[in-house]
Design an enzyme around this catalytic site. Structure first.
Site, PDB file in Angstrom:
ATOM      1  N   SER A 244       0.793  -1.194  -0.084  1.00 43.58           N
ATOM      2  CA  SER A 244      -0.067  -0.377   0.069  1.00 43.58           C
ATOM      3  C   SER A 244       0.661   1.026   0.119  1.00 43.58           C
ATOM      4  O   SER A 244       1.283   1.479   0.752  1.00 43.58           O
ATOM      5  CB  SER A 244      -0.970   0.141   1.498  1.00 43.58           C
ATOM      6  OG  SER A 244      -1.779   0.789   1.558  1.00 43.58           O
TER       7      SER A 244
ATOM      8  N   TYR B 126      -1.378  -1.182  10.512  1.00 42.62           N
ATOM      9  CA  TYR B 126      -2.164  -2.278   9.929  1.00 42.62           C
ATOM     10  C   TYR B 126      -0.893  -1.557   8.734  1.00 42.62           C
ATOM     11  O   TYR B 126      -0.234  -2.615   8.475  1.00 42.62           O
ATOM     12  CB  TYR B 126      -3.705  -1.126   9.239  1.00 42.62           C
ATOM     13  CG  TYR B 126      -3.693  -1.558   7.061  1.00 42.62           C
ATOM     14  CD1 TYR B 126      -3.716  -2.604   7.044  1.00 42.62           C
ATOM     15  CD2 TYR B 126      -2.963  -0.430   6.792  1.00 42.62           C
ATOM     16  CE1 TYR B 126      -4.231  -3.457   5.686  1.00 42.62           C
ATOM     17  CE2 TYR B 126      -3.762  -0.814   5.232  1.00 42.62           C
ATOM     18  CZ  TYR B 126      -3.644  -1.949   5.208  1.00 42.62           C
ATOM     19  OH  TYR B 126      -4.028  -2.525   3.287  1.00 42.62           O
TER      20      TYR B 126
ATOM     21  N   LYS C 103       1.970  -4.331   6.938  1.00 42.77           N
ATOM     22  CA  LYS C 103       2.629  -3.720   5.196  1.00 42.77           C
ATOM     23  C   LYS C 103       4.013  -3.458   5.569  1.00 42.77           C
ATOM     24  O   LYS C 103       4.703  -4.102   4.259  1.00 42.77           O
ATOM     25  CB  LYS C 103       1.655  -2.448   4.730  1.00 42.77           C
ATOM     26  CG  LYS C 103       0.212  -2.857   4.651  1.00 42.77           C
ATOM     27  CD  LYS C 103      -0.169  -3.949   3.114  1.00 42.77           C
ATOM     28  CE  LYS C 103      -1.631  -4.547   3.458  1.00 42.77           C
ATOM     29  NZ  LYS C 103      -1.407  -5.712   2.614  1.00 42.77           N
TER      30      LYS C 103
HETATM   31  P1  NAD Z   1     -10.726  -7.457   1.348  1.00 42.83           P
HETATM   32  O1  NAD Z   1     -10.953  -7.720   2.829  1.00 42.83           O
HETATM   33  O2  NAD Z   1     -11.648  -6.868   0.255  1.00 42.83           O
HETATM   34  O3  NAD Z   1     -10.112  -8.704   0.610  1.00 42.83           O
HETATM   35  C1  NAD Z   1      -8.913  -9.548   1.504  1.00 42.83           C
HETATM   36  C2  NAD Z   1     -10.046 -10.873   1.462  1.00 42.83           C
HETATM   37  O4  NAD Z   1      -8.337 -11.956   2.333  1.00 42.83           O
HETATM   38  C3  NAD Z   1     -10.974 -11.004   1.928  1.00 42.83           C
HETATM   39  O5  NAD Z   1     -12.061 -11.720   1.551  1.00 42.83           O
HETATM   40  C4  NAD Z   1     -10.450 -11.873   3.449  1.00 42.83           C
HETATM   41  O6  NAD Z   1     -11.729 -13.063   4.240  1.00 42.83           O
HETATM   42  C5  NAD Z   1      -9.755 -12.635   2.885  1.00 42.83           C
HETATM   43  N1  NAD Z   1      -8.266 -13.182   4.318  1.00 42.83           N
HETATM   44  C6  NAD Z   1      -8.398 -11.977   5.929  1.00 42.83           C
HETATM   45  N2  NAD Z   1      -7.412 -12.839   6.369  1.00 42.83           N
HETATM   46  C7  NAD Z   1      -7.482 -14.428   5.858  1.00 42.83           C
HETATM   47  C8  NAD Z   1      -6.242 -15.111   5.794  1.00 42.83           C
HETATM   48  N3  NAD Z   1      -5.717 -14.981   7.330  1.00 42.83           N
HETATM   49  N4  NAD Z   1      -6.712 -16.152   5.749  1.00 42.83           N
HETATM   50  C9  NAD Z   1      -7.177 -16.322   4.714  1.00 42.83           C
HETATM   51  N5  NAD Z   1      -8.342 -15.647   4.112  1.00 42.83           N
HETATM   52  C10 NAD Z   1      -8.189 -14.161   4.510  1.00 42.83           C
HETATM   53  O7  NAD Z   1      -9.582  -6.674   1.565  1.00 42.83           O
HETATM   54  P2  NAD Z   1      -9.579  -5.783  -0.195  1.00 42.83           P
HETATM   55  O8  NAD Z   1      -9.307  -4.265  -0.160  1.00 42.83           O
HETATM   56  O9  NAD Z   1      -9.295  -6.634  -1.483  1.00 42.83           O
HETATM   57  O10 NAD Z   1      -7.521  -5.405   0.175  1.00 42.83           O
HETATM   58  C11 NAD Z   1      -6.699  -7.017  -0.438  1.00 42.83           C
HETATM   59  C12 NAD Z   1      -5.391  -6.656  -0.217  1.00 42.83           C
HETATM   60  O11 NAD Z   1      -4.903  -4.781  -0.371  1.00 42.83           O
HETATM   61  C13 NAD Z   1      -4.972  -5.956   1.590  1.00 42.83           C
HETATM   62  O12 NAD Z   1      -3.897  -7.154   1.714  1.00 42.83           O
HETATM   63  C14 NAD Z   1      -4.951  -4.829   1.816  1.00 42.83           C
HETATM   64  O13 NAD Z   1      -4.144  -5.070   2.703  1.00 42.83           O
HETATM   65  C15 NAD Z   1      -4.712  -4.522   0.602  1.00 42.83           C
HETATM   66  N6  NAD Z   1      -5.095  -2.877   0.537  1.00 42.83           N
HETATM   67  C16 NAD Z   1      -5.830  -2.494   0.128  1.00 42.83           C
HETATM   68  C17 NAD Z   1      -6.305  -1.412  -0.144  1.00 42.83           C
HETATM   69  C18 NAD Z   1      -7.930  -0.480   0.040  1.00 42.83           C
HETATM   70  O14 NAD Z   1      -8.307   0.337  -0.964  1.00 42.83           O
HETATM   71  N7  NAD Z   1      -8.886  -1.791  -0.330  1.00 42.83           N
HETATM   72  C19 NAD Z   1      -5.409  -0.271  -0.411  1.00 42.83           C
HETATM   73  C20 NAD Z   1      -3.350  -0.700  -0.672  1.00 42.83           C
HETATM   74  C21 NAD Z   1      -3.815  -2.076  -0.257  1.00 42.83           C
HETATM   75  C1  UD1 Z   2      -6.893   4.716   3.995  1.00 42.48           C
HETATM   76  C2  UD1 Z   2      -6.553   3.867   4.898  1.00 42.48           C
HETATM   77  C3  UD1 Z   2      -4.883   3.433   4.326  1.00 42.48           C
HETATM   78  C4  UD1 Z   2      -5.166   2.197   3.805  1.00 42.48           C
HETATM   79  C5  UD1 Z   2      -6.315   2.844   2.698  1.00 42.48           C
HETATM   80  C6  UD1 Z   2      -6.640   1.301   2.044  1.00 42.48           C
HETATM   81  C7  UD1 Z   2      -6.283   5.636   6.785  1.00 42.48           C
HETATM   82  C8  UD1 Z   2      -5.257   6.895   7.072  1.00 42.48           C
HETATM   83  N1  UD1 Z   2      -6.050   5.616   5.598  1.00 42.48           N
HETATM   84  O1  UD1 Z   2      -6.459   5.362   3.126  1.00 42.48           O
HETATM   85  O2  UD1 Z   2      -3.878   3.613   5.236  1.00 42.48           O
HETATM   86  O3  UD1 Z   2      -4.193   1.112   2.906  1.00 42.48           O
HETATM   87  O4  UD1 Z   2      -7.684   3.447   3.232  1.00 42.48           O
HETATM   88  O5  UD1 Z   2      -8.003   1.084   3.270  1.00 42.48           O
HETATM   89  O6  UD1 Z   2      -6.832   5.608   7.732  1.00 42.48           O
HETATM   90  N2  UD1 Z   2     -12.466  10.729   3.719  1.00 42.48           N
HETATM   91  C9  UD1 Z   2     -13.773  11.570   3.809  1.00 42.48           C
HETATM   92  N3  UD1 Z   2     -15.017  11.657   4.204  1.00 42.48           N
HETATM   93  C10 UD1 Z   2     -15.343  10.102   4.678  1.00 42.48           C
HETATM   94  C11 UD1 Z   2     -14.134   8.698   4.419  1.00 42.48           C
HETATM   95  C12 UD1 Z   2     -13.031   9.712   3.625  1.00 42.48           C
HETATM   96  O7  UD1 Z   2     -13.244  13.033   3.961  1.00 42.48           O
HETATM   97  O8  UD1 Z   2     -16.595   8.954   5.129  1.00 42.48           O
HETATM   98  C13 UD1 Z   2     -11.393  11.410   3.334  1.00 42.48           C
HETATM   99  C14 UD1 Z   2     -10.444  11.190   3.812  1.00 42.48           C
HETATM  100  O9  UD1 Z   2     -10.390  12.542   4.913  1.00 42.48           O
HETATM  101  C15 UD1 Z   2      -9.501  10.852   3.229  1.00 42.48           C
HETATM  102  C16 UD1 Z   2      -9.590  10.859   1.737  1.00 42.48           C
HETATM  103  O10 UD1 Z   2     -11.646  11.032   2.539  1.00 42.48           O
HETATM  104  O11 UD1 Z   2      -8.918  12.140   2.674  1.00 42.48           O
HETATM  105  C17 UD1 Z   2      -9.788   8.908   1.423  1.00 42.48           C
HETATM  106  O12 UD1 Z   2     -10.373   8.649   1.928  1.00 42.48           O
HETATM  107  P1  UD1 Z   2      -9.774   6.631   2.359  1.00 42.48           P
HETATM  108  O13 UD1 Z   2     -10.532   6.552   1.178  1.00 42.48           O
HETATM  109  O14 UD1 Z   2     -10.635   6.441   3.799  1.00 42.48           O
HETATM  110  O15 UD1 Z   2      -8.558   6.973   1.687  1.00 42.48           O
HETATM  111  P2  UD1 Z   2      -7.193   6.970   2.493  1.00 42.48           P
HETATM  112  O16 UD1 Z   2      -7.119   7.601   4.038  1.00 42.48           O
HETATM  113  O17 UD1 Z   2      -6.162   7.490   1.135  1.00 42.48           O
END
Ligand code: NAD
Ligand code: UD1
Length: 351
Positions: free
Chosen positions: A126, A151, A155
């Site tokens: 991330s 969290y 990472k």
């Molecule tokens: P998500 O929660 O939708 O998907 C993660 C999946 O992993 C879920 O289906 C959950 O059931 C499964 N899981 C969790 N722990 C497990 C375990 N121990 N064994 C087997 N399955 C398990 O999340 P996502 O948004 O799809 O994110 C996927 C990856 O990307 C994650 O590693 C997350 O940290 C990373 N990531 C997500 C974002 C975002 O904004 N969504 C941003 C940066 C990084």
């Molecule tokens: C967040 C996490 C980041 C994680 C990512 C994906 C934090 C500080 N960072 O990123 O670690 O990898 O989600 O899960 O939590 N916002 C509003 N109102 C809302 C929600 C969000 O104003 O109800 C704003 C936030 O303040 C931010 C922007 O929208 O400025 C994006 O927020 P968000 O979607 O939560 O993503 P990040 O904070 O960038």
């Protein structure tokens, strides 16, 4: 035996879109997910979309016996590792679960891979590992910073342990993909992001306000040094992100060692720009109010995606309009996420 790509966390938001992209590219995939933040309905939808049976095992990456069994039954050539807990707030209140699931879980997975001679891994990292960047756009060679929550620290720890692993054994080939802000959904409206409880991230909050599940949107902070005082982020369509994984897998076939790529668009939008774009595109007014800054938020975060373009041949293709249309289609067709029986909603309001 067919060559298989193992997708941990493949029933989740990004994992399911990546499974679809890989199947559409002709790969055989096996999804391993313990369903702690997802459900079987997602796998069913993948089967409807691909018209194939999707191999799925409900299980945990920390279950070594299960992993050995999987590696003995399938010819796994690479692992795409999404399985992780991902709520920033929950990681602050319950850090042990995060370190156990994310860090120890990745160690268990890597041990099982090594025992079974599988050495190709794509890891979901991330932009949070950059901490508070001194300037934007953020390039990979800026080095990592200090993530501000458990969290984010999981990472960074995983990136570091994977780097140590690669340096200890030349058979490993690992891609670290640093995602910026994934949003949107597959254009069919059949798979998308389905957060449990009240969402934390901006887009799911916004679409849930639009559909009437949340009364109003809270905008955290109006005094950041940005174009309009609200935070700027690099929003990337989840389908573009999924394709980035396919490109990374292709790269791993040609290289060894560890490398890192940003997956972002290179364009930043403020919170208010996102709200107003959503209103313009859908014709739906979004009630919102300003609140104090959210702890841990940084003013501006957007990628320099040049390295992924040069080395993976990947660039994001879908613009903000497409991201919003697809996010809204998913929400309208599935007002209660995967609990809804899928129905084609008329997107008459989309302009
Ligand atoms: P998500 O929660 O939708 O998907 C993660 C999946 O992993 C879920 O289906 C959950 O059931 C499964 N899981 C969790 N722990 C497990 C375990 N121990 N064994 C087997 N399955 C398990 O999340 P996502 O948004 O799809 O994110 C996927 C990856 O990307 C994650 O590693 C997350 O940290 C990373 N990531 C997500 C974002 C975002 O904004 N969504 C941003 C940066 C990084
Ligand atoms: C967040 C996490 C980041 C994680 C990512 C994906 C934090 C500080 N960072 O990123 O670690 O990898 O989600 O899960 O939590 N916002 C509003 N109102 C809302 C929600 C969000 O104003 O109800 C704003 C936030 O303040 C931010 C922007 O929208 O400025 C994006 O927020 P968000 O979607 O939560 O993503 P990040 O904070 O960038």
């Amino acid at each position: 035996m067919r060559k298989t790509t193992l997708i941990t966390g493949g029933a989740g938001y990004i994992g399911s879109h990546t499974a679809l992209a890989l199947i559409n590219a002709g790969r055989h995939v096996l999804v391993l997910d313990n369903l702690c933040n997802s459900c079987r309905e997602c796998i069913k939808r993948l089967e409807q979309l691909t018209l194939t049976r999707v191999d799925f095992i409900k299980g945990d990456i920390r279950d070594s016996r299960l992993l050995d069994d999987i590696f003995s039954r399938y010819d796994v050539e690479a692992v795409v590792h999404f399985a992780s807990l991902k709520s920033v707030a929950e990681s602050v209140s319950n850090p042990l679960d995060y370190y156990t699931n994310n860090v120890a879980g990745t160690l268990d997975l890597c041990r099982a891979m090594a025992r079974n001679n599988v050495f190709k891994l794509v890891f979901s990292s991330s932009a949070t590992v950059y901490g508070e960047p001194t300037r934007t756009p953020i390039a990979e060679d800026f080095g990592t910073g200090k993530p501000v929550n458990p969290y984010g620290r999981t990472k960074l720890m995983i990136e570091e342990l994977l780097s140590d692993l690669c340096h200890s054994d030349p058979r490993w080939s690992i891609a670290l993909l640093r995602y910026f802000n994934p949003i949107g959904a597959h254009e069919s409206g059949m798979i998308g992001e389905d957060p449990t409880g009240r969402p934390n991230n901006l887009l799911p909050c916004l679409t849930q306000v639009a559909i009437g599940r949340i009364p109003e949107l809270t905008v955290f902070g109006s005094d950041y040094p940005t174009v309009d005082g609200t935070c700027v982020r690099d929003y990337i369509h989840v389908v573009d992100l999924a394709i980035g994984h396919l490109k990374a897998l292709l790269k791993l076939q040609q290289t060894s060692g560890i490398d890192v790529w940003n997956l972002g668009t290179g364009v930043g939008y403020s919170v208010l720009q996102i709200i107003h774009s959503f209103e313009d595109i859908t014709g739906i007014a979004i009630p919102y109010r300003f609140a104090p800054r959210r702890p841990g938020d940084i003013a501006k975060c957007f990628a320099d995606p040049g390295k992924a373009k040069r080395e993976l041949g990947w660039t994001a293709q879908r613009d903000l309009r497409q991201m919003i249309i697809d996010a809204w289609r998913w929400q309208s067709c599935n007002p209660q996420g995967y609990q809804s029986s899928f129905k084609i909603a008329a997107l008459s309001a989309v302009r």
